[in-house]
Design a protein around this motif. Structure first.
Motif, mmCIF file in Angstrom:
data_model
loop_
_atom_site.group_PDB
_atom_site.id
_atom_site.type_symbol
_atom_site.label_atom_id
_atom_site.label_comp_id
_atom_site.label_asym_id
_atom_site.label_seq_id
_atom_site.Cartn_x
_atom_site.Cartn_y
_atom_site.Cartn_z
ATOM 1 N N ASP A 237 0.866 -1.184 0.000
ATOM 2 C CA ASP A 237 0.000 0.000 0.000
ATOM 3 C C ASP A 237 0.902 1.233 0.000
ATOM 4 O O ASP A 237 1.504 1.571 1.017
ATOM 5 N N ASP A 240 0.333 3.947 2.689
ATOM 6 C CA ASP A 240 0.439 3.565 4.101
ATOM 7 C C ASP A 240 1.553 4.373 4.780
ATOM 8 O O ASP A 240 2.632 4.572 4.199
ATOM 9 N N HIS A 241 1.310 4.830 6.020
ATOM 10 C CA HIS A 241 2.270 5.693 6.730
ATOM 11 C C HIS A 241 3.649 5.033 6.854
ATOM 12 O O HIS A 241 4.670 5.672 6.581
#
Length: 277
Positions: A237, A240-241
């Motif tokens: 992803d 995503d952080h």
């Protein structure tokens, strides 16, 4: 006259662990970790060992750790620290050898950079830097640190960039922009700092273009740092952080190494990409 065995000011040579403990200083397990780095990795009997250099209050040493040891320690840290676990300490995920060679230079460099960042974030929190789980992990199997004189990397006077960092990211609706801050400390203050915003793809394309321009010069090509690694969106992803933070750390490491490579810092491909007028 009585001579103290306690450490001299920081300008003096740091004692190794063995010297300090033989002189009656507290064993390192009772001390706080001051700083940590992972300058390189070694392949021993087919397995990668990361060389972790540790600076304590009185002395310095190193330990060799495999990824599996980091993984085990990470689980212990997460259980013990819970809410006090530093947010920027992103742990590099496990990769299966079936899909990825663990001894390729690109893979080893990526994992080295992420593990170093992970440890640095942990020891930057005072309570964690002296926690027995952290000091235990960083002292188990400690070895004498062979201190090499660091060779000062003097940049030539005519280079256009003397430092680079990626302090921040900007998350757009469907992509991420990396803020690349650049410095030329040899210019007047008005012109000495600037920044450019780039997507990962643009950085990757610049690297590809640079390598293509050096295809007839294998020696020059070999001096370039490992290229940033693309990740399939099907498997990762990209918004995503943890993914964004890992990529920021890796791109910053790549660019810092790139501007210290003579063939790159004089390349118009690199200079124009980084906004040199």
């Amino acid at each position: 006259a009585h001579r103290s065995v306690f450490p001299q000011p920081s300008s003096a040579r740091k004692m190794t662990t063995m010297e300090a403990e033989s002189k009656g200083l507290p064993p390192q397990e009772k001390q706080m970790i001051k700083s940590v780095s992972i300058p390189n990795a070694k392949v021993i009997d087919g397995n990668v060992h990361y060389v972790v250099q540790v600076q304590g209050a009185f002395n310095a040493w190193c330990v060799l750790k495999r990824y599996s040891a980091f993984e085990e320690a990470h689980k212990d840290f997460m259980d013990a620290f819970k809410t006090s676990f530093p947010s920027g300490a992103v742990f590099p995920p496990k990769k299966f050898k079936l899909f990825q060679s663990h001894t390729s230079p690109e893979f080893m460099e990526e994992r080295r950079v992420l593990l170093e960042n992970y440890l640095r974030k942990i020891v930057s929190v005072k309570n964690l830097a002296k926690h027995n789980l952290v000091t235990g992990f960083l002292t188990k199997g400690k070895q004498k640190l062979e201190v090499k004189e660091e060779e000062g990397e003097e940049l030539p006077d005519d280079v256009e960039i003397t430092d680079v960092s990626i302090p921040a990211t900007r998350i757009m609706s469907d992509h991420v922009l990396y803020q690349i801050d650049l410095v030329n400390e040899r210019k007047r203050k008005t012109y000495s700092k600037w920044c450019v915003l780039k997507r990962f793809t643009q950085i990757w394309e610049m690297d590809t273009k640079l390598r293509a321009s050096l295809v007839d010069d294998p020696d020059a090509l070999a001096t370039l740092p490992p290229a940033p690694q693309r990740k399939a969106k099907l498997l990762h992803d990209h918004m995503d952080h943890s993914f964004i933070e890992s990529r920021r750390i890796l791109l910053q490491n790549y660019l810092k190494k790139l501007i210290k490579t003579p063939v790159a810092i004089r390349s118009l491909i690199v200079l124009e990409f980084l906004g040199v007028q």
